[in-house]
Design a protein around this motif. Structure first.
Motif, short mmCIF file in Angstrom:
data_model
loop_
_atom_site.label_atom_id
_atom_site.label_comp_id
_atom_site.label_asym_id
_atom_site.label_seq_id
_atom_site.Cartn_x
_atom_site.Cartn_y
_atom_site.Cartn_z
N VAL A 80 0.86 -1.19 0.00
CA VAL A 80 0.00 0.00 0.00
C VAL A 80 0.89 1.23 0.00
N GLU A 81 0.64 2.14 -0.95
CA GLU A 81 1.41 3.38 -1.03
C GLU A 81 0.73 4.51 -0.27
N VAL A 100 -10.47 3.93 -0.70
CA VAL A 100 -9.73 3.49 -1.89
C VAL A 100 -8.25 3.71 -1.64
N TYR A 101 -7.48 2.62 -1.78
CA TYR A 101 -6.04 2.65 -1.60
C TYR A 101 -5.32 2.63 -2.94
N ILE A 102 -4.13 3.20 -2.97
CA ILE A 102 -3.20 3.01 -4.08
C ILE A 102 -2.23 1.92 -3.62
N ALA A 103 -2.10 0.86 -4.42
CA ALA A 103 -1.24 -0.26 -4.02
C ALA A 103 -0.48 -0.78 -5.23
N ARG A 104 0.65 -1.40 -4.95
CA ARG A 104 1.49 -2.01 -5.99
C ARG A 104 1.50 -3.52 -5.79
N ALA A 105 1.32 -4.22 -6.88
CA ALA A 105 1.35 -5.68 -6.84
C ALA A 105 2.78 -6.16 -6.91
N TYR A 144 -6.37 9.50 -9.45
CA TYR A 144 -5.03 8.97 -9.25
C TYR A 144 -4.06 9.58 -10.26
N ARG A 145 -4.43 9.59 -11.53
CA ARG A 145 -3.55 10.10 -12.58
C ARG A 145 -3.24 11.57 -12.40
N ALA A 146 -4.19 12.34 -11.83
CA ALA A 146 -3.99 13.77 -11.61
C ALA A 146 -3.23 14.04 -10.31
N GLY A 147 -2.93 12.99 -9.54
CA GLY A 147 -2.21 13.16 -8.28
C GLY A 147 -3.07 13.75 -7.17
N LEU A 148 -4.37 13.62 -7.31
CA LEU A 148 -5.30 14.18 -6.33
C LEU A 148 -5.55 13.23 -5.17
N THR A 149 -5.98 13.77 -4.07
CA THR A 149 -6.55 13.00 -2.99
C THR A 149 -8.05 13.19 -3.11
N GLY A 150 -8.76 12.10 -3.26
CA GLY A 150 -10.19 12.18 -3.52
C GLY A 150 -11.00 12.19 -2.24
#
Length: 154
Positions: A80-81, A100-105, A144-150
């Motif tokens: 999780v990032e 909603v999390y940003i995560a790397r597999a 996510y692509r815009a670097g925003l926190t939603g």
């Protein structure tokens, strides 16, 4: 079996309209080493979605994320990032809050782990999402692509 899941999902939505439960859900913007995003198609509803699901009673939200990634796309040990955002949804008659999390597999292999729930799973380029990707999924990816926190409405 997919037809049974669709009927059960419709029955659940009817019950939710009457009882209006408060629920907590979790989803992941799950990315691989090539910055492709994981999306799933469920057996009980149309469209492509971020992998995730409901948080069970007594379960931590981050624990639910890892459980859902294992159940839906057979990914274990995702890193999780950050949290993308926390959203509120009143769809399906529920009072639902979704983290909603940003995560790397850590693995490149992606597959529908639970054939009763997942009809398909795949990695997609962020600028080449499959037809049928849901509007809310597209909004989360755009944030996510815009670097925003939603946050706010799902």
């Amino acid at each position: 079996m997919a037809l049974l899941h669709r009927w059960l999902a419709k029955a659940a939505r009817l019950i939710w309209r009457v009882t209006r439960p408060r629920t907590i859900g979790v989803r992941a913007v799950l990315l691989d080493a090539d910055d492709r995003i994981a999306l799933v198609r469920h057996t009980y509803i149309d469209g492509w979605y971020l992998p995730g699901g409901g948080v069970k009673k007594g379960e931590g939200i981050a624990d639910a994320l890892h459980r859902e990634l294992a159940e839906e796309v057979a990914i274990e040990g995702a890193v999780v990032e950050r949290v993308l955002g926390v959203y509120h949804s009143r769809r399906e008659g529920k009072d639902d809050h979704v983290v909603v999390y940003i995560a790397r597999a850590g693995a490149d292999t992606l597959r529908g782990a639970d054939a009763l729930e997942v009809a398909g799973a795949g990695w997609f380029a962020l600028d080449a999402l499959p037809p049928g990707t849901t509007p809310a999924t597209r909004r989360r990816i755009a944030e996510y692509r815009a670097g925003l926190t939603g946050g706010g409405t799902w």
